[in-house]
Design a protein around this motif. Structure first.
Motif, short mmCIF file in Angstrom:
data_model
loop_
_atom_site.label_atom_id
_atom_site.label_comp_id
_atom_site.label_asym_id
_atom_site.label_seq_id
_atom_site.Cartn_x
_atom_site.Cartn_y
_atom_site.Cartn_z
N UNK A 64 0.84 -1.20 0.00
CA UNK A 64 0.00 0.00 0.00
C UNK A 64 0.87 1.26 0.00
N UNK A 65 1.91 1.25 0.84
CA UNK A 65 2.79 2.42 0.91
C UNK A 65 3.47 2.69 -0.42
N UNK A 66 4.07 1.65 -1.00
CA UNK A 66 4.79 1.83 -2.26
C UNK A 66 3.85 2.29 -3.37
N UNK A 67 2.66 1.69 -3.41
CA UNK A 67 1.71 2.05 -4.47
C UNK A 67 1.21 3.48 -4.35
N UNK A 68 0.84 3.87 -3.11
CA UNK A 68 0.22 5.19 -2.94
C UNK A 68 1.19 6.30 -3.35
N UNK A 69 2.46 6.16 -2.94
CA UNK A 69 3.40 7.22 -3.32
C UNK A 69 3.86 7.05 -4.76
#
Lengths: 681, 681
Positions: A185-190
């Protein structure tokens, strides 16, 4: 040959087979330069996580061992507990070690030899996990059975093995789930949304963590989940058979000992059939991947059903028991097919269409799909319960439920192989993307990955069904152990204590879901801040001239996973002890019943909603309804992001939760039988 | 005076009081011009919906009456059923009629006399509903008790009254819920987002439907929901008391008849206390609205607890039973306070903060809040079960649970008044906005509305707790009726049929949630298309020179509501009959247990997540985190839109579902006792 040696021999063969496959895979070319470097980073990240996780686990294990020794006053149960934890740990460690070797070799094979070879390598990589899970289960339980199985005073110690497996599963599955989704989620959102760079772009500092997550969550976590159910269902059968009266067992078998041994015999048979299935997949690897994989599983299952018939007859057990095996095996297939429909069919297109009126309608549609998807699997479970109670004489139905669970899980060698194939293929694609291996290679790995997504969704459905059935059998064993020693013990819903227990039991799945979802949310938030920081502070990162600090991201996910799994873990282990001794065995029984129902329902809802959202996003990304970059795409990405912790963290945590609660209850049952009415009530 | 006349006298007084208040309200100025016209449209839309709903209901009622007559062979149960449906129908119709008169008079009062007067009018409007619900319940059940209560052969017919109430609730609450949210979601999505016009703008064709929805969903629907629980808990107590053995009842009362009469006596006491509470609110109406309303409820509850003590002693019943009343009343308050925290405190700000990383994190945070919010209310319910089982002699605990439910619901006159006050205030604001009455008036109605939102959330929590406890008592009564006639009947979780039933029972809440969510999604989609068409095809609409065709939108919502409530309704009524006669009484008992747990858990999750999302949006709209128009606002609007069907359609449907299933089971229990083993199993 003494028949009790069979599980050990077959288990040993399985392990040997896994080792041979590992050596074959390991000898394959592992790439050079950037490819090798990225693969190394993923491998190391995964291993660092595992080591830190196991260190923490060790503390947990020591505490429990002391508790068990104090409770039981001998070393039998603590020994079985340690052995269970050890076997599960070995299976997870070796399986994941192999997977992180196979991923890059799949990339290289796709790059150099094309699709068929790549499929072979990826599947080999997964089958090491599958074989190791089955083999370690048989070896561990087979050994315990030889040591403790014959004496009615020691047979209960075997339960400890299941508890050991469950505690490892708790750490691997819940911790792994938090790790993988906070990274994802972190990698995708940024990356995708803020920086506007594609998935798996090497400039994104979170991408290595994301790929590590696939291994720790989907390989090691899933493996420990299935290992727990696999052993749990066998242990439940042994426990139920060992507490049967002569009048009862003599109606379905000549000797009680044979009924106790049957789950081990069936699982041994299943492991041999799985090996044949693995050969089948390899034989058909030049066909389309989904066809090859389907041939393998179906072939192994059919073979197993036939072989089980002869196994049961050889032990002098009635054919009705074989019909229970059949119910379980067929039930597993039905649940798999339903999962495939809900995460791949019309419902997925409906969700995508919901994107036309924004993310809110995507959410509503997806939640509705998830909730609807419980119907057939739960009816299937209810049907298995009804079927076994009709097939077997009254009072023996619960043994049938246990055997159905064993039947569903016996071919775990191949089902788990296919499950673990998914993340290997996914990683292979990630490595190809990060190393810029070009469109052709990427197309091959994408093809493998797509099949992997479907198999992963089916695997999840199967895992839930199996976990539910295994937990049910363990709960039944718990009831029998108590009933055998406490006169007039029953779990009547009309009894206020049972009812109160049911309400309390229903709370746990909800609170653990909330805790794990929140953990992912918080960890993803930390990850986002770190990735933003790196993009801002590392000069040349966005231009591709500098490397990101991937280790920092792996570290954030690791810390979050280890810290946030403690709460749910402590809750799951402590609740049965506190409720059992505090409010009594009846309240605990009710609690297990309430928790079982809600765990199964929530697990199915979350896994299938998550899978459907995931595929709705993929459907739009293929160019439907406006394709990438459209408003519909933005809307379905929201669905996918919510679905991530649903399907890979909170949903799977339900399997573990109910099994941990059930097995802890079974382990403490002999102690509870001595003081069944509770301290406070 | 014969004590059996008390409920009739008090009920009559309550109804008279409601009529007087109605006449007072009706005499107040109803505005002129645009105000009058808009109010007229809302009133008519609501009445048209009610008439069409009741027509459809009539068919349903006739079918069930025939079924009941064929099943029982006499007219007692069908008569009670019709009476129950009639009483509930009257309460809903009259209450809503009054609410749609009070709304505009509140607007006018706010415009002409200021806040205190407006609060009075709005609260008077709501209290007509509250008093009518309580009065009709007492009149109907009081009459039946006089007719059938004394004879053990006819007392079972009283159950029919509860079934009648439940069927009406099914239509009003589920249909009303679909109506209100399809209008709300549809109007909002096109109006606020696409057309960029504010909420309640008169140019929006969906706005009248939205305001009608508040009345049919939150006034009539909520009223029928509470009516059902109110009567259900009384009926359960009568049923449990009437099946108690001499050995049992003589430990807590001199005469069995007194235990049977007690619920009616307590509810009569509660109605009188509610009337006093209503006076209290009016006395304090010059204070801040939340203070006035809190004084009223708290005052009425404390009064009731004291008065209940004397009532119980006057009937010669043991003080332990009064302690059960206390448990119920205090439990209701705890659940209310927890709901207030989760839908108004820190969790709401956390959700809003989640909006900083987009709608996905708003969704995750909100779902986690909803799931977490189940803990305290469910522990409270479990505590009530444990408490009553400790207080009363073994076997009588279930009577205590029933009495606790009666205690929680006895002051329904005032709690329901405050509940219904919310939509009246909401409507008043809508009318002020549509008629352009200026900022000052709008500020007053906004203030009233804000308090109304909190009271609505608390009311929902309270309704779930009460419905759960009432259903529990009804299920306990079901078990007792069967046990009394079938030797050795028990609902042992270890019995495969009970277990299978539990799994099946768990399905219903999920499938009904899915059906109702989908219904809202689909109907909102139709609504959106119609509103878009009107904006496109009606010249001058956007400029304000032409009027929208509001009737068409009301019609769409009405049709969708009526069509889509049939499925869940048929399912809820048919499932107990099919499972009971098909798989046996034990399977049905298990099913009720499984459904009860999951209904309560899902209802709490959905109501509180929905309430929290709603208030997170309001929090941002007040200017926090960027305020209106920011990205955070867009994200929280998504949460609110998903929360709408959660809190106002699917969540409340759970209360009805479990009560319908429970009461239908209780009604068929005498028939089932004659063939308890099922046709198929």
């Amino acid at each position: 040959m003494n028949q009790e040696l069979i599980p050990l021999v077959v288990g040993g063969l399985g392990l040997l087979m896994a080792l041979i496959i590992f050596m074959v895979v390991n000898k394959m070319p592992a790439g050079e330069g950037k490819v090798k470097e990225i693969a190394q980073q993923i491998h190391e990240g995964a291993m660092v996580f595992m080591r830190r996780e196991y260190t923490l686990l060790l503390i947990f294990v020591v505490v429990i061992v002391i508790g068990l020794y104090l409770g039981f006053g001998d070393w039998h149960t603590p020994f079985a507990f340690v052995l269970g934890a050890f076997c599960s740990g070995i299976a997870g460690y070796f399986g994941m070690f192999a997977a992180t070797k196979a991923n890059v070799r799949t990339t290289v094979a796709a790059n150099e030899h094309g699709a068929a070879k790549a499929l072979s390598v990826a599947f080999y990589g997964g089958s090491i996990m599958g074989l190791t899970v089955a083999a370690m289960g048989l070896l561990g339980l087979g050994a315990l059975y030889m040591m403790f199985g014959a004496d009615p005073h020691t047979v209960e110690s075997i339960h400890g093995f299941g508890m050991g497996a469950s505690v490892v599963a708790l750490f691997s599955r819940v911790g792994g789930g938090i790790f993988t989704k906070s990274a994802d989620v972190g990698a995708d959102l940024v990356g995708k949304i803020e920086a506007g760079i594609p998935e798996d772009d090497p400039r994104n500092p979170g991408v290595i963590a994301d790929n590590v997550g696939d291994n720790v969550g989907d390989v090691a976590g899933m493996g420990s989940d299935i290992f727990e159910s696999y052993c749990g269902s066998m242990i439940a059968c042994i426990a139920i058979a060992s507490t049967m009266s002569v009048g009862l067992y003599s109606q379905i078998a000549e000797r009680q000992q044979d009924l106790m041994f049957l789950p081990l015999a069936l699982s041994s048979t299943g492991l041999l059939c799985s090996v044949l299935g693995i050969f089948l997949v390899n034989m058909f690897s030049s066909k389309k991947p989904d066809v090859a994989l389907r041939f393998g599983t179906m072939g192994a299952t059919v073979l197993f059903i036939i072989a089980a018939y002869f196994t049961i007859h050889a032990l002098g057990i009635s054919t009705q028991v074989w019909q229970c095996v059949l119910l379980g095996a067929v039930g597993g297939m039905i649940i798999g097919l339903v999962t495939e429909y809900y995460t791949g069919g019309k419902p997925v297109r409906d969700i995508a269409k919901g994107g036309e009126t924004g993310p809110a309608t995507v959410m509503i549609a997806g939640l509705a799909v998830g909730m609807e998807s419980v119907v057939v699997p739960v009816i299937t479970l209810a049907g298995i319960i009804l079927g076994t109670s009709i097939l077997l004489p009254e009072g023996a139905g619960v043994y049938g439920v246990g055997i159905a669970a064993v039947g569903m899980l016996a071919t775990v060698g191949i089902t788990m192989a296919i499950d673990a194939y998914g993340p290997v293929a996914d990683n292979a694609g990630g490595i190809a993307e990060m190393a810029n291996l070009g469109a052709e290679t990427r197309a091959i790995t994408d093809g493998l990955d797509e099949v992997g997504n479907t198999t992963a969704a089916i695997g999840k459905g199967f895992a839930i069904g199996a976990a539910g059935l295994a937990a049910l059998a363990i709960i039944a064993a718990f009831i029998q152990v108590i009933s055998n020693q406490v006169d007039g013990f029953s779990l009547d819903i009309g009894n206020p204590k049972v009812l109160m227990g049911m309400f309390l039991g229903g709370i746990f799945p909800f609170i653990v879901s909330a805790m794990t979802m929140r953990a992912v949310g918080d960890a993803a938030f930390d990850m986002i801040k770190e990735i933003r920081r790196q993009f801002k502070e590392i000069p040349g990162l966005m231009e591709g001239t500098a490397s990101p600090d991937s280790k920092k991201c792996v570290d954030i996910a690791t810390k979050a996973a280890l810290r946030r799994m403690m709460g749910p873990g402590a809750l799951a282990v402590a609740a049965p002890v506190v409720v059992g001794f505090g409010l009594g065995a009846a309240a605990l029984g009710g609690m297990l019943g309430g928790a079982l129902i809600t765990c199964v329902l929530l697990a199915l809802t979350m896994a299938n909603a998550g899978g459907a959202w995931d595929n709705a996003k993929k459907y739009v990304e293929k160019g439907n309804l406006g394709g990438k970059g459209s408003d519909v795409h933005t809307a379905v990405v929201v669905g996918d992001t919510v679905g991530d912790p649903f399907k890979d963290t909170s949903g799977p945590a339900m399997n573990i939760l109910i099994n941990v609660m059930a097995i802890v209850s079974l382990v403490i049952a002999p102690l509870l039988a001595k003081m069944p009415y509770g301290i406070f009530a």
